[in-house]
Design an enzyme around this catalytic site. Structure first.
Site, PDB file in Angstrom:
ATOM      1  N   ILE A 108       0.841  -1.208   0.000  1.00 31.34           N
ATOM      2  CA  ILE A 108       0.000   0.000   0.000  1.00 31.34           C
ATOM      3  C   ILE A 108       0.873   1.253   0.000  1.00 31.34           C
ATOM      4  CG2 ILE A 108      -1.736   1.293   1.345  1.00 31.34           C
ATOM      5  CD1 ILE A 108      -2.775  -1.537   2.275  1.00 31.34           C
TER       6      ILE A 108
ATOM      7  N   ASP B  74      -8.489   7.574   8.396  1.00 32.35           N
ATOM      8  CA  ASP B  74      -9.532   6.620   7.998  1.00 32.35           C
ATOM      9  C   ASP B  74      -9.701   5.541   9.057  1.00 32.35           C
ATOM     10  OD1 ASP B  74     -11.416   5.521   6.097  1.00 32.35           O
ATOM     11  OD2 ASP B  74      -9.952   3.973   5.617  1.00 32.35           O
TER      12      ASP B  74
ATOM     13  N   GLY C 156     -11.099   2.264   3.654  1.00 35.57           N
ATOM     14  CA  GLY C 156      -9.943   1.812   2.861  1.00 35.57           C
ATOM     15  C   GLY C 156     -10.273   0.831   1.746  1.00 35.57           C
ATOM     16  N   SER C 157     -10.953  -0.243   2.083  1.00 28.76           N
ATOM     17  CA  SER C 157     -11.171  -1.281   1.063  1.00 28.76           C
ATOM     18  C   SER C 157     -12.581  -1.239   0.480  1.00 28.76           C
ATOM     19  CB  SER C 157     -10.917  -2.654   1.692  1.00 28.76           C
ATOM     20  OG  SER C 157     -11.824  -2.871   2.766  1.00 28.76           O
TER      21      SER C 157
ATOM     22  N   ALA D 110      -3.781   3.006   7.932  1.00 27.74           N
ATOM     23  CA  ALA D 110      -3.420   1.646   8.367  1.00 27.74           C
ATOM     24  C   ALA D 110      -4.265   1.170   9.547  1.00 27.74           C
ATOM     25  CB  ALA D 110      -1.935   1.601   8.695  1.00 27.74           C
ATOM     26  N   ARG D 111      -3.873   1.547  10.752  1.00 30.32           N
ATOM     27  CA  ARG D 111      -4.616   1.153  11.942  1.00 30.32           C
ATOM     28  C   ARG D 111      -4.502   2.250  12.999  1.00 30.32           C
ATOM     29  NH1 ARG D 111      -7.011  -1.842   9.291  1.00 30.32           N
ATOM     30  NH2 ARG D 111      -7.302  -4.090   9.486  1.00 30.32           N
TER      31      ARG D 111
ATOM     32  N   HIS E  46     -13.326   4.414   8.099  1.00 31.45           N
ATOM     33  CA  HIS E  46     -12.651   3.170   7.681  1.00 31.45           C
ATOM     34  C   HIS E  46     -13.167   2.678   6.315  1.00 31.45           C
ATOM     35  CE1 HIS E  46     -10.295  -0.491   9.354  1.00 31.45           C
ATOM     36  NE2 HIS E  46     -10.195  -0.424   8.039  1.00 31.45           N
TER      37      HIS E  46
ATOM     38  N   GLU F 284     -12.526   1.867  17.127  1.00 26.83           N
ATOM     39  CA  GLU F 284     -13.553   2.115  16.102  1.00 26.83           C
ATOM     40  C   GLU F 284     -14.848   1.417  16.486  1.00 26.83           C
ATOM     41  OE1 GLU F 284     -12.237   0.975  12.201  1.00 26.83           O
ATOM     42  OE2 GLU F 284     -10.405   2.130  12.409  1.00 26.83           O
TER      43      GLU F 284
HETATM   44  C1  DGY Z   1      -8.036  -4.362   6.096  1.00 27.93           C
HETATM   45  O1  DGY Z   1      -8.275  -5.285   5.331  1.00 27.93           O
HETATM   46  O2  DGY Z   1      -7.248  -4.505   7.022  1.00 27.93           O
HETATM   47  C2  DGY Z   1      -8.744  -3.082   5.863  1.00 27.93           C
HETATM   48  O3  DGY Z   1      -8.472  -2.153   6.841  1.00 27.93           O
HETATM   49  C3  DGY Z   1     -10.223  -3.338   5.754  1.00 27.93           C
HETATM   50  O4  DGY Z   1     -10.864  -2.225   5.295  1.00 27.93           O
END
Ligand code: DGY
Length: 317
Positions: free
Chosen positions: A156, A260, A285-286, A235-236, A283, A265
């Protein structure tokens, strides 16, 4: 046929695949199961297809039935699962790498743009209407020529670097190890974390959450950033000490944040909510159809591969 518990609703085509491949217990109401409920529902199951909202800590894992042999996480991150506890119980844990690189990097770039160009304030003004344009109205930080520090130059991070470079940013990175020249693509490597922070006019956090990275961005390390730096995190949330970051925003050490992901959360630290310069997303991201489909299909394939071969290439413990 192996029996699996799917803890959250998946996109319809993926649930069809799960039902064709396994005797799958689906969660059609998308109820957020408690740990106790996950333990109860997994009774008689061979595996669990979990999501990042399932907190599978050691206590929960130790209470899972003996029959559970795999936890396939519907995410690339697996901070929600106690890997050691699973290993001790002989339970394999798998994740879904690669398939969400592009979608997550897109959000990573959006966070950089949103924070640098004051998108939160801009959206608010546009919604209210009647804003007064002037030469210095909502002036932001231009990306061209700005140094971007990427913390965690994995798939990423590399993708974000590529897009940022095309926007004229100068890429620096900190990683456990230096990448090959090809992967580095002209980016400057800093082995020393503090030296890396000193160069990061915009910081993009892309590393996984682990014992080593929890609260890596904290009261002390924030001070190494240049004055007026921008901090983004795709990321986290666990990697950031929120109180320290909010304090840095309050005293303008940090100019803006683009986030994000958060600790606890979806109950993010309320300190972010009142900040006009916080560009915050829930969140995402995906969150594209292509990516969520690919992730769920891979999570299903991981279980299938594990039961067919006794192993899985995406095993993380
Ligand atoms: C992941 O896959 O870790 C992503 O944060 C999910 O959105």
């Amino acid at each position: 046929m192996k029996k699996i518990l799917v803890t959250r609703r998946l996109l319809r085509s993926c649930e069809d695949k799960a039902e064709k491949t396994f005797n799958a217990i689906l969660n059609s109401n998308d109820e957020l199961y408690s740990q106790k409920k996950v333990i109860e529902l997994s009774n008689g199951c061979d595996g669990i297809l979990s999501s990042l909202t399932d907190k599978l800590d050691s206590d929960t894992i130790n209470k899972l039935p003996e029959t559970i042999k795999i936890i396939s996480n519907f995410a690339v991150g697996f901070g929600n699962i106690d890997l050691d506890a699973a290993k001790n119980r002989g339970i394999a844990v798998t994740n879904t790498p690669d398939v969400l690189t592009d979608a997550t990097a897109e959000i990573g770039v959006l966070l950089i743009l949103g924070a640098c160009r004051r998108a939160s304030e801009g959206i608010e003004s546009a919604r209210q209407g009647g804003w007064k344009w002037s030469a210095d109205y909502l002036i932001g930080k231009q990306l061209t020529g700005t140094k971007l520090g990427i913390l965690g130059m994995g798939r990423i991070g590399q993708k974000i670097a590529k897009v940022a470079k095309s926007l004229g940013m100068i890429i620096h990175y900190h990683n456990r190890s230096k990448l090959s020249d090809e992967k580095e693509d002209g980016a400057a490597y800093h082995k020393n974390f503090k030296d890396f922070l000193k160069e990061s006019e915009v910081l993009s956090i892309c590393c996984p959450a682990s014992k080593e990275t929890i609260d890596m961005i904290n009261k002390e390390t924030i001070e190494y950033l240049p004055k007026g730096a921008i901090v983004t995190n795709v990321a986290r949330g666990d990697i950031v000490d929120d109180d320290a970051l909010i304090d840095a925003l309050n005293r303008r050490k940090v100019y803006a944040v683009g986030l994000d992901v958060y600790k606890n959360e979806p109950n993010l630290n309320p300190g972010y909510l009142n900040h006009k310069t916080a560009f915050i997303l829930p969140h995402l991201g995906s969150a594209t159809k292509e990516t969520r489909t690919a992730m769920a299909n891979l999570a299903i394939d991981n279980i299938d591969e594990f039961f067919k071969t006794g192993d899985c290439k995406n095993k993380v413990n």
